[in-house]
Design an enzyme around this catalytic site. Sequence first.
Site, PDB file in Angstrom:
ATOM      1  N   LYS A  32       0.788  -1.162   0.103  1.00 42.95           N
ATOM      2  CA  LYS A  32      -0.005  -0.070   0.026  1.00 42.95           C
ATOM      3  C   LYS A  32       0.865   1.251  -0.134  1.00 42.95           C
ATOM      4  O   LYS A  32       1.740   1.404   0.780  1.00 42.95           O
ATOM      5  CB  LYS A  32      -0.724  -0.026   1.110  1.00 42.95           C
ATOM      6  CG  LYS A  32      -1.692   1.323   1.334  1.00 42.95           C
ATOM      7  CD  LYS A  32      -2.843   1.040   2.357  1.00 42.95           C
ATOM      8  CE  LYS A  32      -2.493   1.727   3.508  1.00 42.95           C
ATOM      9  NZ  LYS A  32      -2.409   3.002   4.009  1.00 42.95           N
ATOM     10  N   ASP A  59      -3.336   4.354  -1.975  1.00 42.89           N
ATOM     11  CA  ASP A  59      -4.334   4.904  -0.942  1.00 42.89           C
ATOM     12  C   ASP A  59      -4.534   6.367  -1.099  1.00 42.89           C
ATOM     13  O   ASP A  59      -3.961   6.824  -0.157  1.00 42.89           O
ATOM     14  CB  ASP A  59      -3.868   4.217   0.338  1.00 42.89           C
ATOM     15  CG  ASP A  59      -4.701   4.478   1.463  1.00 42.89           C
ATOM     16  OD1 ASP A  59      -5.970   4.964   1.172  1.00 42.89           O
ATOM     17  OD2 ASP A  59      -4.371   4.500   2.727  1.00 42.89           O
ATOM     18  N   LEU A  60      -5.099   6.859  -1.773  1.00 45.23           N
ATOM     19  CA  LEU A  60      -4.889   8.369  -1.982  1.00 45.23           C
ATOM     20  C   LEU A  60      -6.547   8.971  -1.448  1.00 45.23           C
ATOM     21  O   LEU A  60      -6.554  10.188  -1.348  1.00 45.23           O
ATOM     22  CB  LEU A  60      -4.633   8.954  -3.285  1.00 45.23           C
ATOM     23  CG  LEU A  60      -3.223   8.673  -3.755  1.00 45.23           C
ATOM     24  CD1 LEU A  60      -2.908   9.165  -5.142  1.00 45.23           C
ATOM     25  CD2 LEU A  60      -2.212   9.120  -2.736  1.00 45.23           C
ATOM     26  N   LYS A  61      -7.357   8.257  -1.423  1.00 45.16           N
ATOM     27  CA  LYS A  61      -8.645   8.549  -0.756  1.00 45.16           C
ATOM     28  C   LYS A  61      -9.369   9.834  -1.519  1.00 45.16           C
ATOM     29  O   LYS A  61      -9.494  10.888  -0.872  1.00 45.16           O
ATOM     30  CB  LYS A  61      -8.653   9.028   0.785  1.00 45.16           C
ATOM     31  CG  LYS A  61      -8.307   7.587   1.473  1.00 45.16           C
ATOM     32  CD  LYS A  61      -8.427   7.811   2.877  1.00 45.16           C
ATOM     33  CE  LYS A  61      -7.870   6.656   3.847  1.00 45.16           C
ATOM     34  NZ  LYS A  61      -6.398   6.481   3.809  1.00 45.16           N
ATOM     35  N   HIS A  63     -11.748  12.570  -3.117  1.00 50.95           N
ATOM     36  CA  HIS A  63     -13.052  13.281  -2.418  1.00 50.95           C
ATOM     37  C   HIS A  63     -13.072  14.554  -3.379  1.00 50.95           C
ATOM     38  O   HIS A  63     -12.489  15.626  -2.651  1.00 50.95           O
ATOM     39  CB  HIS A  63     -13.100  13.226  -1.265  1.00 50.95           C
ATOM     40  CG  HIS A  63     -14.584  13.541  -0.575  1.00 50.95           C
ATOM     41  ND1 HIS A  63     -14.617  13.466   0.773  1.00 50.95           N
ATOM     42  CD2 HIS A  63     -15.709  14.168  -1.147  1.00 50.95           C
ATOM     43  CE1 HIS A  63     -15.894  13.980   0.988  1.00 50.95           C
ATOM     44  NE2 HIS A  63     -16.422  14.347  -0.107  1.00 50.95           N
ATOM     45  N   ASP A  64     -13.963  14.744  -4.207  1.00 46.87           N
ATOM     46  CA  ASP A  64     -13.950  16.172  -4.910  1.00 46.87           C
ATOM     47  C   ASP A  64     -15.334  16.074  -5.819  1.00 46.87           C
ATOM     48  O   ASP A  64     -15.992  15.127  -5.757  1.00 46.87           O
ATOM     49  CB  ASP A  64     -12.858  16.299  -5.855  1.00 46.87           C
ATOM     50  CG  ASP A  64     -12.319  17.876  -5.917  1.00 46.87           C
ATOM     51  OD1 ASP A  64     -13.436  18.707  -6.115  1.00 46.87           O
ATOM     52  OD2 ASP A  64     -11.289  18.262  -5.643  1.00 46.87           O
ATOM     53  N   PRO A  66     -17.361  15.252  -9.095  1.00 46.91           N
ATOM     54  CA  PRO A  66     -17.290  14.245  -9.824  1.00 46.91           C
ATOM     55  C   PRO A  66     -16.273  14.235 -11.153  1.00 46.91           C
ATOM     56  O   PRO A  66     -15.477  13.448 -11.341  1.00 46.91           O
ATOM     57  CB  PRO A  66     -18.849  13.834 -10.421  1.00 46.91           C
ATOM     58  CG  PRO A  66     -19.886  14.473  -9.151  1.00 46.91           C
ATOM     59  CD  PRO A  66     -18.828  15.439  -8.506  1.00 46.91           C
ATOM     60  N   THR A 119     -11.896   5.434  10.821  1.00 48.02           N
ATOM     61  CA  THR A 119     -11.994   4.894  11.928  1.00 48.02           C
ATOM     62  C   THR A 119     -11.741   5.935  13.169  1.00 48.02           C
ATOM     63  O   THR A 119     -11.669   5.710  14.252  1.00 48.02           O
ATOM     64  CB  THR A 119     -11.184   3.472  12.300  1.00 48.02           C
ATOM     65  OG1 THR A 119      -9.926   3.928  11.649  1.00 48.02           O
ATOM     66  CG2 THR A 119     -11.820   2.454  11.544  1.00 48.02           C
ATOM     67  N   ARG A 181      -3.152  -6.800  14.289  1.00 49.30           N
ATOM     68  CA  ARG A 181      -2.044  -6.691  15.282  1.00 49.30           C
ATOM     69  C   ARG A 181      -1.790  -8.478  15.467  1.00 49.30           C
ATOM     70  O   ARG A 181      -2.907  -9.077  15.626  1.00 49.30           O
ATOM     71  CB  ARG A 181      -2.286  -6.344  16.558  1.00 49.30           C
ATOM     72  CG  ARG A 181      -2.217  -4.518  16.348  1.00 49.30           C
ATOM     73  CD  ARG A 181      -0.806  -3.970  16.009  1.00 49.30           C
ATOM     74  NE  ARG A 181      -0.848  -2.640  15.879  1.00 49.30           N
ATOM     75  CZ  ARG A 181      -1.042  -2.139  14.453  1.00 49.30           C
ATOM     76  NH1 ARG A 181      -1.345  -2.739  13.419  1.00 49.30           N
ATOM     77  NH2 ARG A 181      -0.935  -0.692  14.554  1.00 49.30           N
ATOM     78  N   ARG A 211       2.784  -1.373  10.883  1.00 41.68           N
ATOM     79  CA  ARG A 211       4.003  -1.298  11.906  1.00 41.68           C
ATOM     80  C   ARG A 211       4.229  -2.827  12.367  1.00 41.68           C
ATOM     81  O   ARG A 211       5.349  -3.107  12.665  1.00 41.68           O
ATOM     82  CB  ARG A 211       3.793  -0.536  13.222  1.00 41.68           C
ATOM     83  CG  ARG A 211       4.027   1.128  12.556  1.00 41.68           C
ATOM     84  CD  ARG A 211       3.055   1.978  13.447  1.00 41.68           C
ATOM     85  NE  ARG A 211       1.757   1.897  13.261  1.00 41.68           N
ATOM     86  CZ  ARG A 211       0.741   2.598  14.103  1.00 41.68           C
ATOM     87  NH1 ARG A 211       1.483   3.309  15.005  1.00 41.68           N
ATOM     88  NH2 ARG A 211      -0.291   2.446  13.828  1.00 41.68           N
TER      89      ARG A 211
HETATM   90  O1  C5P Z   1       0.883   0.634  11.046  1.00 51.04           O
HETATM   91  P1  C5P Z   1      -0.621  -0.042  11.083  1.00 51.04           P
HETATM   92  O2  C5P Z   1      -0.911  -1.587  11.050  1.00 51.04           O
HETATM   93  O3  C5P Z   1      -1.351   0.585  12.239  1.00 51.04           O
HETATM   94  O4  C5P Z   1      -1.029   0.689   9.668  1.00 51.04           O
HETATM   95  C1  C5P Z   1      -2.421   0.706   9.170  1.00 51.04           C
HETATM   96  C2  C5P Z   1      -2.466   1.342   7.910  1.00 51.04           C
HETATM   97  O5  C5P Z   1      -3.760   1.188   7.464  1.00 51.04           O
HETATM   98  C3  C5P Z   1      -2.018   2.783   7.934  1.00 51.04           C
HETATM   99  O6  C5P Z   1      -1.373   2.990   6.540  1.00 51.04           O
HETATM  100  C4  C5P Z   1      -3.184   3.522   8.017  1.00 51.04           C
HETATM  101  O7  C5P Z   1      -3.288   4.771   7.530  1.00 51.04           O
HETATM  102  C5  C5P Z   1      -4.428   2.590   7.478  1.00 51.04           C
HETATM  103  N1  C5P Z   1      -5.701   2.770   7.937  1.00 51.04           N
HETATM  104  C6  C5P Z   1      -6.024   2.613   9.092  1.00 51.04           C
HETATM  105  N2  C5P Z   1      -7.336   2.574   9.467  1.00 51.04           N
HETATM  106  C7  C5P Z   1      -8.330   3.227   8.559  1.00 51.04           C
HETATM  107  C8  C5P Z   1      -7.886   3.272   7.308  1.00 51.04           C
HETATM  108  C9  C5P Z   1      -6.514   3.208   6.917  1.00 51.04           C
HETATM  109  O8  C5P Z   1      -5.194   2.155   9.990  1.00 51.04           O
HETATM  110  N3  C5P Z   1      -9.526   2.955   8.799  1.00 51.04           N
END
Ligand code: C5P
Length: 232
Positions: A32, A59-61, A63-64, A66, A119, A181, A211
């Site tokens: 990603k 992953d550039l999300k 939003h603008d 159409p 989130t 995790r 991470r």
């Molecule tokens: O390091 P970690 O596993 O927390 O990374 C999760 C990735 O998913 C990051 O790039 C974060 O920006 C992305 N992400 C997230 N929660 C979301 C949307 C995207 O953690 N709701």
Amino acid sequence: MGKDVIIACDFNSAEKVFAFLDKFTGRKPFVKIGMELYYAEGPAIVREIKARGHKIFLDLKLHDIPNTVKKSMAVLSGLDVDMTNLHAAGTKRMMEAAIEGLTRPDGTRPMLIAVTQLTSTDQESMENDLLIKEPIADVVLHYANNAKDAGLDGVVCSPLEAGKVHERCGAGFVTVTPGVRFADGDMGDQKRVMTPAAAKEIGSDYIVVGRPITAAEDPVAAYERCVAEFCD
Ligand code: C5P
């Protein structure tokens, strides 16, 4: 739908991301590329990582309006990424325009995934800042349904929401889930987390892991552990 582990390459330079990816001498992970790396290095970084044989979720999300999203998606589609995304809050019309822009002359296109509510947004901020009064779980499902109606392939959601999204939008509607995790790992700043094995159990199609892999002492071993728990 092939389940896969996507590594969130949250680095701020090409040098750092290549030092990381160089460790993967065997199987080339799905990666990603987020705003940080893209804004630091531009589209060249996408082409370079693709040329190394990785699948890419850009992953550039977006939003603008159409028309702007449609034209931007046409540019991104030329980068030959495998998956990209936008905010469902941009409306169904914006999502339909995005698909038009993303579709190549030969009819193929990258997968297109919607962000529902981030989130980081909770019930209180949604009600007070956005004036949306419905329960956040309903809003997430409603946005997912809009994305499906507009012809998108799936949504980014918490692994805890993946089951409900499949119930509402069908098993073929893809769920891409961050917040993963290891059972014995550090949670970092993620609040609602799941192990790769639990994410598999609940029906996530792709997990996005940052991470726990990028900061691991042995990133390749951590990646292989994710794959073993989630895909096998
Ligand atoms: O390091 P970690 O596993 O927390 O990374 C999760 C990735 O998913 C990051 O790039 C974060 O920006 C992305 N992400 C997230 N929660 C979301 C949307 C995207 O953690 N709701």
